[in-house]
Design a protein around this motif. Structure first.
Motif, mmCIF file in Angstrom:
data_model
loop_
_atom_site.group_PDB
_atom_site.id
_atom_site.type_symbol
_atom_site.label_atom_id
_atom_site.label_comp_id
_atom_site.label_asym_id
_atom_site.label_seq_id
_atom_site.Cartn_x
_atom_site.Cartn_y
_atom_site.Cartn_z
ATOM 1 N N LEU A 131 0.816 -1.248 -0.206
ATOM 2 C CA LEU A 131 0.119 -0.065 -0.192
ATOM 3 C C LEU A 131 0.790 1.221 -0.065
ATOM 4 C CD1 LEU A 131 -2.386 -1.229 2.990
ATOM 5 C CD2 LEU A 131 -2.665 -1.327 0.459
ATOM 6 N N ILE A 138 -4.662 -10.467 3.046
ATOM 7 C CA ILE A 138 -5.705 -9.282 3.022
ATOM 8 C C ILE A 138 -6.514 -9.462 1.600
ATOM 9 C CG2 ILE A 138 -5.590 -6.931 2.212
ATOM 10 C CD1 ILE A 138 -5.201 -6.754 4.742
ATOM 11 N N ARG A 165 -10.118 -12.437 -0.007
ATOM 12 C CA ARG A 165 -11.495 -12.235 -0.323
ATOM 13 C C ARG A 165 -11.891 -11.646 -1.727
ATOM 14 N NH1 ARG A 165 -13.882 -10.136 4.649
ATOM 15 N NH2 ARG A 165 -13.919 -11.899 6.037
ATOM 16 N N LEU A 166 -11.049 -10.595 -2.034
ATOM 17 C CA LEU A 166 -11.040 -9.981 -3.126
ATOM 18 C C LEU A 166 -10.695 -11.093 -4.207
ATOM 19 C CD1 LEU A 166 -11.338 -7.433 -5.045
ATOM 20 C CD2 LEU A 166 -8.800 -7.179 -4.680
ATOM 21 N N ARG A 223 -4.250 11.577 5.497
ATOM 22 C CA ARG A 223 -5.705 11.822 5.191
ATOM 23 C C ARG A 223 -6.209 13.195 6.032
ATOM 24 N NH1 ARG A 223 -8.489 6.133 6.828
ATOM 25 N NH2 ARG A 223 -10.436 7.159 5.960
ATOM 26 N N LEU A 282 -11.963 -5.511 0.630
ATOM 27 C CA LEU A 282 -10.740 -5.117 0.777
ATOM 28 C C LEU A 282 -10.365 -3.539 1.580
ATOM 29 C CD1 LEU A 282 -7.770 -5.741 0.250
ATOM 30 C CD2 LEU A 282 -8.158 -4.629 -1.935
ATOM 31 N N GLU A 300 -11.285 -3.684 5.049
ATOM 32 C CA GLU A 300 -10.367 -4.208 6.075
ATOM 33 C C GLU A 300 -9.002 -3.636 6.229
ATOM 34 O OE1 GLU A 300 -9.741 -8.431 4.836
ATOM 35 O OE2 GLU A 300 -8.603 -9.017 6.220
ATOM 36 N N VAL A 301 -8.615 -2.938 4.895
ATOM 37 C CA VAL A 301 -7.414 -2.224 4.773
ATOM 38 C C VAL A 301 -7.436 -1.027 5.784
ATOM 39 C CG1 VAL A 301 -5.849 -0.935 3.561
ATOM 40 C CG2 VAL A 301 -6.430 -3.029 2.756
ATOM 41 N N GLU A 302 -8.733 -0.438 5.764
ATOM 42 C CA GLU A 302 -9.036 0.814 6.690
ATOM 43 C C GLU A 302 -8.998 0.370 8.101
ATOM 44 O OE1 GLU A 302 -10.876 4.019 6.005
ATOM 45 O OE2 GLU A 302 -10.166 4.131 8.074
#
Lengths: 133, 133
Positions: free
Chosen positions: A86, A101, A104-105, A132, B105, B108-110
């Motif tokens: 990321l 991670i 699922r995707l 952010r 995704l 989850e990443v959040e």
DNA sequence: GTGCTTGCAAACGTTTTGCAGACTC
DNA sequence: GAGTCTGCAAAACGTTTGCAAGCAC
């Protein structure tokens, strides 16, 4: 790895040995340029084109993979250490994400499109916690 | 969009009009080169650098977005048509994925990293149905 | 007329390629 | 000795930039 090379009819040269040393030494994302610099002691004149050619060869053998973290140069790693990445658009921070991670995707995309994703080859961009607003 | 430009103190020029026409005309992924070629009738001498500058400007306005589909040039689209992309490493096929594919995704990443992903900016590589052995 | 926009050409950063010589096997 | 690898230089690629002239307002 050297045996793998030999088995394929390739030669074991000073530069290939040096490159592998560098790769095994500190196994985090490094660009071709980084690796060339790191190798400088063992093989002072190793040209950048040789680095690229050898990384290519090692990639064909499945020993290394390369990842695009964003707009800059690609980074190289040993294949067994492959992770998703990321990358923050604002500050450039890189977060290594464990492979699961993407499970699922992966499953959903597989089901809907019959598509088998490789989430390591390109980083996923976005904004990290700090950036952010 | 022209009003948006004016409101920002930018000028409405022939090339900008032509570029917007091209973008609205056939709204699928096109490279800067593609767009320049497509524009050739309305603005025969529009330089590639002008195309890039104007795409930049329109991106700053939120009208277009660009996506990296793989190793080649970036592709541009109207922002309201933004989609995730799955690109096959072998045959180059591009699958457009609805945004909600990434919802889980994203969440989850959040949760785990406080990271807010932008799944449209880079395509996800992999192997399409036909190319998996 | 002010100052944003343009075409041109040249630079950029990353990666690839052609070639003659050097090396591994 | 055959054939792979290397350094070097130059090219390729997509994109960006500096500059003087051109255009919208």
């Amino acid at each position: 790895v050297l045996d793998l090379l030999r088995a394929r009819g390739s030669r074991v040269t000073t530069s290939r040995r040096a490159l592998l040393h560098a790769l095994f030494d500190t196994p985090r994302d490094r660009t071709a340029e980084d690796l060339a610099a790191e190798i400088h002691d063992a093989a002072p004149d190793m040209n950048i084109s040789t680095v690229y050619r050898n990384l290519d060869e090692l990639e064909r053998l499945g020993v290394v993979t390369h990842t695009h973290l964003g707009h800059g140069p690609a980074t190289y790693n040993l294949a067994n250490l492959a992770r998703g990445h990321l990358v923050c658009d604002s500050c450039g921070a890189v977060i290594e994400a464990p492979g699961e991670i993407f499970d699922r995707l992966s499953a959903e995309v597989e089901l809907r499109f019959g598509f088998d994703i490789d989430p390591n080859h390109f980083a996923i961009p976005g904004k990290c916690r700090g950036c952010r607003q």
